[in-house]
Design an enzyme around this catalytic site. Sequence first.
Site, PDB file in Angstrom:
ATOM      1  N   SER A 188       1.833  -9.714  -0.828  1.00 56.18           N
ATOM      2  CA  SER A 188       1.484  -8.283  -0.793  1.00 56.18           C
ATOM      3  C   SER A 188       1.717  -7.649   0.567  1.00 56.18           C
ATOM      4  O   SER A 188       1.882  -6.437   0.671  1.00 56.18           O
ATOM      5  CB  SER A 188       0.030  -8.085  -1.219  1.00 56.18           C
ATOM      6  OG  SER A 188      -0.838  -8.894  -0.447  1.00 56.18           O
ATOM      7  N   LYS A 220       0.821  -1.219   0.000  1.00 52.46           N
ATOM      8  CA  LYS A 220       0.000   0.000   0.000  1.00 52.46           C
ATOM      9  C   LYS A 220       0.855   1.269   0.000  1.00 52.46           C
ATOM     10  O   LYS A 220       0.453   2.295  -0.535  1.00 52.46           O
ATOM     11  CB  LYS A 220      -0.945  -0.018   1.193  1.00 52.46           C
ATOM     12  CG  LYS A 220      -2.087  -1.020   0.988  1.00 52.46           C
ATOM     13  CD  LYS A 220      -3.350  -0.579   1.672  1.00 52.46           C
ATOM     14  CE  LYS A 220      -4.525  -1.438   1.217  1.00 52.46           C
ATOM     15  NZ  LYS A 220      -4.349  -2.869   1.538  1.00 52.46           N
ATOM     16  N   GLU A 261     -10.010   7.006   3.226  1.00 51.35           N
ATOM     17  CA  GLU A 261     -10.913   6.072   3.883  1.00 51.35           C
ATOM     18  C   GLU A 261     -10.104   4.835   4.227  1.00 51.35           C
ATOM     19  O   GLU A 261      -9.092   4.547   3.575  1.00 51.35           O
ATOM     20  CB  GLU A 261     -12.054   5.690   2.935  1.00 51.35           C
ATOM     21  CG  GLU A 261     -11.741   4.563   1.941  1.00 51.35           C
ATOM     22  CD  GLU A 261     -10.628   4.866   0.947  1.00 51.35           C
ATOM     23  OE1 GLU A 261     -10.363   6.058   0.695  1.00 51.35           O
ATOM     24  OE2 GLU A 261     -10.010   3.918   0.420  1.00 51.35           O
TER      25      GLU A 261
HETATM   26  C1  LIG Z   1      -5.172  -3.926   1.190  1.00 47.95           C
HETATM   27  C2  LIG Z   1      -4.428  -5.158   0.961  1.00 47.95           C
HETATM   28  C3  LIG Z   1      -4.734  -6.014  -0.127  1.00 47.95           C
HETATM   29  C4  LIG Z   1      -5.882  -5.796  -1.064  1.00 47.95           C
HETATM   30  O1  LIG Z   1      -5.795  -4.660  -1.854  1.00 47.95           O
HETATM   31  P1  LIG Z   1      -5.478  -4.721  -3.413  1.00 47.95           P
HETATM   32  O2  LIG Z   1      -5.796  -3.342  -3.855  1.00 47.95           O
HETATM   33  O3  LIG Z   1      -6.360  -5.751  -4.040  1.00 47.95           O
HETATM   34  O4  LIG Z   1      -4.053  -5.059  -3.568  1.00 47.95           O
HETATM   35  C5  LIG Z   1      -3.948  -7.142  -0.318  1.00 47.95           C
HETATM   36  N1  LIG Z   1      -2.937  -7.433   0.500  1.00 47.95           N
HETATM   37  C6  LIG Z   1      -2.617  -6.646   1.559  1.00 47.95           C
HETATM   38  C7  LIG Z   1      -1.474  -7.049   2.438  1.00 47.95           C
HETATM   39  C8  LIG Z   1      -3.352  -5.486   1.826  1.00 47.95           C
HETATM   40  O5  LIG Z   1      -3.033  -4.713   2.874  1.00 47.95           O
END
Ligand SMILES: *Cc1c(COP(=O)(O)O)cnc(C)c1O
Length: 417
Positions: A384, A93, A115
């Site tokens: 992610s 993020k 948000e």
């Molecule tokens: C917010 C989040 C997501 C989902 O958001 P995308 O916009 O689909 O990438 C995925 N993994 C993590 C660790 C997150 O914090």
Amino acid sequence: MNLFDFAPGREGYYGNYGGCFLPEILHSTIEELQAGFRAAKNDPVFWQEYRALLSEYSCRPTPITHLANLSRDLGGAQIYVKREDLNHTGSHKLNNVMGQGLLTKRLGKTRVIAETGAGQHGFATATMAAKFGFSCRIYMGAVDIARQRPNVFWMENLGAEVISVQDGQQTLKDAINAAMRDWATNMADTHYVLGTACGAHPFPEMVSWFQSVIGLEARGQMLQAAGKLPDRVYACVGGGSNAIGLFQGFIDDPDVELVGCEAGGLGPGIGKHASRLAYTDASVGVAQGMKTYFLQNDEGNMNETHSISAGLDYIGVNPILVHLWEKGRVRFEAATDAEVADALRLVMRREGLIPALESTHAFVRAIREAPSMRRDEVILINQSGRADKDIFTVAEALGDAKWKQFIKDKAALYAAE
Ligand SMILES: *Cc1c(COP(=O)(O)O)cnc(C)c1O
């Protein structure tokens, strides 16, 4: 394939999806943002500044890790992981948020709002605001505030004002509405930092562009580490930003299969999951600034969603991914809560990695498919984020009695506040 090569008169549309559906009052500010973003995107110095900021502040380039143990156990494809969990604040993020911070500065604005549902985006935005010296307000549903105390704690200590939204169901969608109202009132000095690759044009394009840093790095790293491009690439899909970020590195390589992994929750059935494309419960509609697939009823009211991971628990999905899915370029699959708990345990024990519950959805599908692939084939998974934020949920899901008591005690502490 240039994802952003819009047909004449169709700027912001990916096939039939996307667009810019906002109330009249926001038209001047969104046009200002479109123009400001276009100028920044065409300015190579801006991208250099962005890359330099991320390398100084957020460990970029993030490494690629080969999962030697798990690959051997599964007996099929070699599995590699892109380590977005190593970013500052613990997920991809921050890539988007730091990019929007630079853009806010360029637009001459001094205040940011955002948000947040689970709190990860609010945490990243509060971090960025502190670094840039912006004043910062985060809108969060009252129910989410109660569920995510640690993130609220950090946001406030980073200097952000966290507003508890009491409307509606007091969750993410109500927080988005409150942030929109703030934006309409304060647009002269305020930028709205959207957290994923959704919403009105230019947000899907802009967030995708900032997140493309993941895929651009990963392509070169895979050639070095594995000596070839991956055969399959897996990423979890909430709003779609980490997935489209990684996929952009391989979009022009037709032999690289792209797999989006959604929240299958408790399985198919209305209200039981947050899967827009892998299951068949969603339909096309216009909401929250864009035309895309939504989990909605026949009247266009949004359904309840469920997922073990708050970050995938969203009603809509990135319009670019929908377009790529319709063209057959991206395959969509779902992973259930139970599969996620099993995969997380396996990945922790065999590799010592602790992927966020969101990211673990991508691991589920890769682990399932790797054994039927050849040993000289290669998989890349996007990790992610990391699971520190998920400690209570994981303790609950993995069913350890001792830790369940610890969670109960902690929850009682929070409730008593
Ligand atoms: C917010 C989040 C997501 C989902 O958001 P995308 O916009 O689909 O990438 C995925 N993994 C993590 C660790 C997150 O914090």
